[in-house]
Design a protein around this motif. Structure first.
Motif, mmCIF file in Angstrom:
data_model
loop_
_atom_site.group_PDB
_atom_site.id
_atom_site.type_symbol
_atom_site.label_atom_id
_atom_site.label_comp_id
_atom_site.label_asym_id
_atom_site.label_seq_id
_atom_site.Cartn_x
_atom_site.Cartn_y
_atom_site.Cartn_z
ATOM 1 N N TYR A 187 191.540 -2.953 149.349
ATOM 2 C CA TYR A 187 191.112 -2.489 150.672
ATOM 3 C C TYR A 187 189.708 -2.931 151.082
ATOM 4 N N GLY A 188 189.045 -3.726 150.270
ATOM 5 C CA GLY A 188 187.659 -4.104 150.536
ATOM 6 C C GLY A 188 187.434 -4.721 151.906
ATOM 7 N N GLU A 189 188.376 -5.504 152.377
ATOM 8 C CA GLU A 189 188.218 -6.166 153.674
ATOM 9 C C GLU A 189 188.228 -5.183 154.838
ATOM 10 N N LEU A 190 188.656 -3.956 154.592
ATOM 11 C CA LEU A 190 188.677 -2.946 155.642
ATOM 12 C C LEU A 190 187.330 -2.243 155.802
ATOM 13 N N LEU A 191 186.437 -2.440 154.847
ATOM 14 C CA LEU A 191 185.109 -1.835 154.901
ATOM 15 C C LEU A 191 184.184 -2.644 155.800
ATOM 16 N N LYS A 192 183.147 -1.972 156.306
ATOM 17 C CA LYS A 192 182.133 -2.690 157.077
ATOM 18 C C LYS A 192 181.456 -3.700 156.147
ATOM 19 N N PRO A 193 181.040 -4.847 156.685
ATOM 20 C CA PRO A 193 180.460 -5.897 155.830
ATOM 21 C C PRO A 193 179.291 -5.427 154.955
ATOM 22 N N SER A 194 178.401 -4.619 155.500
ATOM 23 C CA SER A 194 177.247 -4.178 154.705
ATOM 24 C C SER A 194 177.685 -3.286 153.547
ATOM 25 N N GLY A 195 178.611 -2.377 153.809
ATOM 26 C CA GLY A 195 179.121 -1.513 152.753
ATOM 27 C C GLY A 195 179.931 -2.293 151.738
ATOM 28 N N GLN B 131 167.968 -6.858 147.463
ATOM 29 C CA GLN B 131 168.740 -7.959 148.047
ATOM 30 C C GLN B 131 169.120 -7.719 149.501
ATOM 31 N N THR B 132 169.373 -6.458 149.832
ATOM 32 C CA THR B 132 169.874 -6.158 151.176
ATOM 33 C C THR B 132 168.794 -5.721 152.149
ATOM 34 N N GLY B 133 167.625 -5.378 151.632
ATOM 35 C CA GLY B 133 166.540 -4.968 152.508
ATOM 36 C C GLY B 133 166.659 -3.544 153.023
ATOM 37 N N ILE B 134 167.466 -2.720 152.370
ATOM 38 C CA ILE B 134 167.527 -1.309 152.733
ATOM 39 C C ILE B 134 167.058 -0.477 151.548
ATOM 40 N N THR B 135 166.841 0.814 151.783
ATOM 41 C CA THR B 135 166.309 1.661 150.718
ATOM 42 C C THR B 135 167.353 1.909 149.650
ATOM 43 N N ARG B 136 166.876 2.309 148.490
ATOM 44 C CA ARG B 136 167.763 2.643 147.386
ATOM 45 C C ARG B 136 168.698 3.778 147.802
ATOM 46 N N GLY C 297 169.608 4.479 150.834
ATOM 47 C CA GLY C 297 170.548 3.926 151.806
ATOM 48 C C GLY C 297 171.700 3.205 151.123
ATOM 49 N N VAL C 298 171.392 2.491 150.052
ATOM 50 C CA VAL C 298 172.430 1.797 149.281
ATOM 51 C C VAL C 298 173.374 2.820 148.653
ATOM 52 N N ARG C 299 172.798 3.849 148.049
ATOM 53 C CA ARG C 299 173.615 4.891 147.421
ATOM 54 C C ARG C 299 174.532 5.546 148.442
ATOM 55 N N ASP C 300 173.985 5.911 149.590
ATOM 56 C CA ASP C 300 174.793 6.548 150.639
ATOM 57 C C ASP C 300 175.918 5.627 151.106
ATOM 58 N N SER C 301 175.602 4.352 151.271
ATOM 59 C CA SER C 301 176.596 3.380 151.709
ATOM 60 C C SER C 301 177.721 3.242 150.687
ATOM 61 N N ILE C 302 177.371 3.161 149.417
ATOM 62 C CA ILE C 302 178.366 3.040 148.353
ATOM 63 C C ILE C 302 179.243 4.288 148.300
ATOM 64 N N LYS C 303 178.629 5.469 148.359
ATOM 65 C CA LYS C 303 179.399 6.718 148.320
ATOM 66 C C LYS C 303 180.343 6.812 149.511
ATOM 67 N N ARG C 304 179.882 6.438 150.686
ATOM 68 C CA ARG C 304 180.716 6.466 151.890
ATOM 69 C C ARG C 304 181.905 5.499 151.739
ATOM 70 N N CYS C 305 181.626 4.307 151.232
ATOM 71 C CA CYS C 305 182.686 3.306 151.040
ATOM 72 C C CYS C 305 183.675 3.739 149.966
ATOM 73 N N GLU C 306 183.178 4.342 148.883
ATOM 74 C CA GLU C 306 184.074 4.856 147.849
ATOM 75 C C GLU C 306 185.069 5.838 148.466
ATOM 76 N N GLN C 307 184.543 6.765 149.278
ATOM 77 C CA GLN C 307 185.417 7.758 149.904
ATOM 78 C C GLN C 307 186.429 7.086 150.826
ATOM 79 N N GLN C 308 185.988 6.066 151.552
ATOM 80 C CA GLN C 308 186.909 5.339 152.428
ATOM 81 C C GLN C 308 188.012 4.662 151.620
ATOM 82 N N LEU C 309 187.659 4.078 150.491
ATOM 83 C CA LEU C 309 188.654 3.415 149.644
ATOM 84 C C LEU C 309 189.702 4.417 149.156
#
Length: 116
Positions: A14-22, A42-47, A49-61
């Motif tokens: 399902y990775g292609e269904l996620l937003k590109p940054s996530g 690498q991404t220029g966002i806060t640590r 922010g990365v954690r929140d993005s990963i957690k949000r994407c995990e839930q989406q998956l």
């Protein structure tokens, strides 16, 4: 199944269904084994922010799998193909009829090709 492995497999489906940054953050975290800090650099966002993005994407998956069930269905199909292969081998081994042996061998080969 271990959560990291499960997320990685769900990402394959399902990775292609996620937003590109996530998608990038999840890929770097689970497939490249980078830390949150390394991904943040690498991404220029806060640590955080990365954690929140990963957690949000995990839930989406997990939500995608709950609704669509593609990963579970894939596992069922793979298991069924293994059973077909084993039965074809059993028929091949126990038969003396050349035509039956040939058909059993073809069935086993087709099941193997479908599994690839």
């Amino acid at each position: 199944m271990e959560k990291n492995m499960e997320v990685s497999l769900l990402f394959d489906f399902y990775g292609e269904l996620l937003k590109p940054s996530g998608r990038r953050a999840v890929y770097l975290y689970y497939n490249e084994d980078l830390s949150l800090s390394e991904i943040a650099d690498q991404t220029g966002i806060t640590r955080q922010g990365v954690r929140d993005s990963i957690k949000r994407c995990e839930q989406q998956l997990f939500d995608f799998e709950e609704k669509l069930g593609l990963f579970a269905r894939f596992g069922q199909l793979e298991s069924g193909l293994d059973e077909i292969s084993a039965l074809a081998q059993k028929i091949y081994s126990s038969s003396n009829d050349k035509q039956i042996k040939s058909l059993a061998q073809s069935i086993g080969q087709k099941a193997g090709l479908l599994k690839e």
